[in-house]
Write a protein that holds these residues in place. Structure first.
Motif, mmCIF file in Angstrom:
data_model
loop_
_atom_site.group_PDB
_atom_site.id
_atom_site.type_symbol
_atom_site.label_atom_id
_atom_site.label_comp_id
_atom_site.label_asym_id
_atom_site.label_seq_id
_atom_site.Cartn_x
_atom_site.Cartn_y
_atom_site.Cartn_z
ATOM 1 N N ASN A 1 0.808 -1.216 0.000
ATOM 2 C CA ASN A 1 0.000 0.000 0.000
ATOM 3 C C ASN A 1 0.840 1.264 0.000
ATOM 4 O O ASN A 1 0.324 2.357 -0.201
ATOM 5 C CB ASN A 1 -0.973 0.020 1.184
ATOM 6 N N ASN A 2 2.145 1.158 0.259
ATOM 7 C CA ASN A 2 2.998 2.341 0.200
ATOM 8 C C ASN A 2 3.966 2.295 -0.974
ATOM 9 O O ASN A 2 4.876 3.114 -1.074
ATOM 10 C CB ASN A 2 3.781 2.514 1.512
ATOM 11 N N LEU A 3 3.769 1.345 -1.895
ATOM 12 C CA LEU A 3 4.650 1.192 -3.046
ATOM 13 C C LEU A 3 3.899 1.372 -4.363
ATOM 14 O O LEU A 3 2.759 0.914 -4.507
ATOM 15 C CB LEU A 3 5.304 -0.187 -3.053
ATOM 16 N N LEU A 4 4.546 2.023 -5.305
ATOM 17 C CA LEU A 4 4.087 2.053 -6.689
ATOM 18 C C LEU A 4 5.101 1.226 -7.465
ATOM 19 O O LEU A 4 6.232 1.652 -7.696
ATOM 20 C CB LEU A 4 4.015 3.487 -7.215
ATOM 21 N N LEU A 5 4.687 0.022 -7.834
ATOM 22 C CA LEU A 5 5.612 -0.935 -8.434
ATOM 23 C C LEU A 5 5.813 -0.676 -9.924
ATOM 24 O O LEU A 5 5.045 0.056 -10.563
ATOM 25 C CB LEU A 5 5.092 -2.355 -8.216
ATOM 26 N N SER A 6 6.849 -1.281 -10.456
ATOM 27 C CA SER A 6 7.160 -1.147 -11.872
ATOM 28 C C SER A 6 5.950 -1.527 -12.722
ATOM 29 O O SER A 6 5.348 -2.583 -12.531
ATOM 30 C CB SER A 6 8.344 -2.064 -12.221
ATOM 31 N N GLY A 7 5.566 -0.636 -13.631
ATOM 32 C CA GLY A 7 4.430 -0.877 -14.511
ATOM 33 C C GLY A 7 3.105 -0.387 -13.958
ATOM 34 O O GLY A 7 2.104 -0.365 -14.677
ATOM 35 N N GLN A 8 3.062 0.021 -12.677
ATOM 36 C CA GLN A 8 1.820 0.502 -12.083
ATOM 37 C C GLN A 8 1.659 2.012 -12.285
ATOM 38 O O GLN A 8 2.620 2.722 -12.571
ATOM 39 C CB GLN A 8 1.780 0.185 -10.588
ATOM 40 N N SER A 9 0.421 2.486 -12.117
ATOM 41 C CA SER A 9 0.148 3.910 -12.283
ATOM 42 C C SER A 9 -0.917 4.362 -11.296
ATOM 43 O O SER A 9 -1.669 3.548 -10.755
ATOM 44 C CB SER A 9 -0.311 4.204 -13.715
ATOM 45 N N SER B 1 -6.684 15.194 -15.896
ATOM 46 C CA SER B 1 -6.706 13.824 -16.429
ATOM 47 C C SER B 1 -5.316 13.207 -16.572
ATOM 48 O O SER B 1 -5.173 12.173 -17.221
ATOM 49 C CB SER B 1 -7.438 13.770 -17.777
ATOM 50 N N SER B 2 -4.295 13.816 -15.973
ATOM 51 C CA SER B 2 -2.956 13.229 -16.011
ATOM 52 C C SER B 2 -2.872 12.022 -15.076
ATOM 53 O O SER B 2 -3.669 11.879 -14.146
ATOM 54 C CB SER B 2 -1.902 14.255 -15.594
ATOM 55 N N SER B 3 -1.879 11.165 -15.334
ATOM 56 C CA SER B 3 -1.619 9.995 -14.492
ATOM 57 C C SER B 3 -0.155 9.969 -14.091
ATOM 58 O O SER B 3 0.712 10.458 -14.825
ATOM 59 C CB SER B 3 -1.957 8.701 -15.237
ATOM 60 N N LEU B 4 0.115 9.398 -12.906
ATOM 61 C CA LEU B 4 1.486 9.178 -12.459
ATOM 62 C C LEU B 4 1.835 7.729 -12.757
ATOM 63 O O LEU B 4 1.137 6.813 -12.310
ATOM 64 C CB LEU B 4 1.600 9.455 -10.961
ATOM 65 N N VAL B 5 2.913 7.517 -13.519
ATOM 66 C CA VAL B 5 3.250 6.176 -13.996
ATOM 67 C C VAL B 5 4.670 5.802 -13.572
ATOM 68 O O VAL B 5 5.622 6.552 -13.802
ATOM 69 C CB VAL B 5 3.141 6.094 -15.538
ATOM 70 N N MET B 6 4.797 4.627 -12.940
ATOM 71 C CA MET B 6 6.107 4.062 -12.647
ATOM 72 C C MET B 6 6.475 3.169 -13.819
ATOM 73 O O MET B 6 6.091 2.007 -13.900
ATOM 74 C CB MET B 6 6.039 3.247 -11.352
#
Length: 267
Positions: free
Chosen positions: A48-56, A98-103
């Motif tokens: 819940n505190n991580l944005l993993l590779s490929g997630q947004s 409408s922007s997204s944050l992407v890892m």
């Protein structure tokens, strides 16, 4: 000290208004303000505190620190913001709906509006990296070896128009050898390997001072009360950016033309 009369622009008023609204805050933690970087030896494991590779994170979505004190939220206005309670302590200053944050899988953390990247951590090459929202108020990118490659106190490579560095924050060269540091005493200093000062603005004894790459092309150090202390004298070059090069030179570039430099290359 150079004369900086007439350097105030509407860009400053716009930036200060944004900070007051909480949309563009870039406030360092206490540890960062003292010149240290708050990163753990190993990355946290709670999902819940991580944005993993490929997630947004799409508008309205978030990640929260394990102690529930800090929330990284992708706002509906297009700004990715780190929040403590109701106070924004860091943001991407992107403000495009409408922007997204992407890892990204290549290791670059980006804000994307449509197909356009409007903000990036500039950490491509750290394939498989993940973003952690930490209990110490820091945002940290860890590579697959759990080594920190970026924190929210760092700007890598380029400081774009209307981007600011607060006390304790720095613009780093991509090879991490050089950094342009906004010190807590108010001096903007170019440092090699974290210890050798190569250049400075001579604006010490001004705690709380900050520096901004204005949209008019001028780089200005302001006091905590928003009075100008130092200027690069490069106004009327709209869209210019500040770059910290791997050669050790910090430059302001307008298009393909260098209009200002610290002249510290090779030192």
């Amino acid at each position: 000290m150079i004369s900086i009369k007439s350097v105030r622009t509407k860009a400053l008023a716009t930036l200060v208004a944004g900070v007051a609204a909480g949309a563009t805050l870039l406030v360092p933690s206490a540890a960062q303000a003292s010149g240290t970087t708050t990163t753990a030896a190993t990355a946290p494991t709670a999902l819940n505190n991580l944005l993993l590779s490929g997630q947004s994170l799409k508008p309205g979505q978030f990640r929260r620190s394990a102690n529930n004190l800090y929330t990284l939220r992708m706002q509906t206005d297009g700004n990715a913001v780190l929040i403590k309670g109701r106070t924004a302590i860091w943001g991407t200053m992107t403000n495009r709906k409408s922007s997204s944050l992407v890892m990204q899988r290549d290791g670059n953390l980006v804000v994307i509006s449509g197909r356009t990247v409007v903000w990036a951590s500039n950490t491509a090459g750290s394939t498989g990296a993940k973003l952690a929202v930490q209990d110490d108020s820091n945002l940290v990118l860890y590579n697959v070896r759990n080594k920190a490659v970026w924190t929210r106190a760092m700007v890598l490579g380029t400081l774009g128009p209307n981007r600011a560095l607060k006390a304790g924050q720095a613009l780093f060269s991509t090879n991490r050898i050089y950094r342009l540091m906004m010190q807590t005493d108010g001096n903007l200093v170019l440092v090699k390997n974290g210890k050798t000062a190569l250049w400075g603005t001579g604006t010490g004894k001004n705690p709380g001072a900050w520096v901004v790459m204005q949209s008019d092309g001028n780089l200005i150090v302001y006091t905590a009360a928003n009075k100008p202390l130092w200027s690069s004298k490069t106004a009327i070059r709209t869209g210019s950016v500040l770059q910290m090069l791997n050669t050790g030179n910090a430059v302001i570039v307008h298009g393909r033309t260098t209009v200002w430099a610290t002249n510290t290359a090779g030192r």
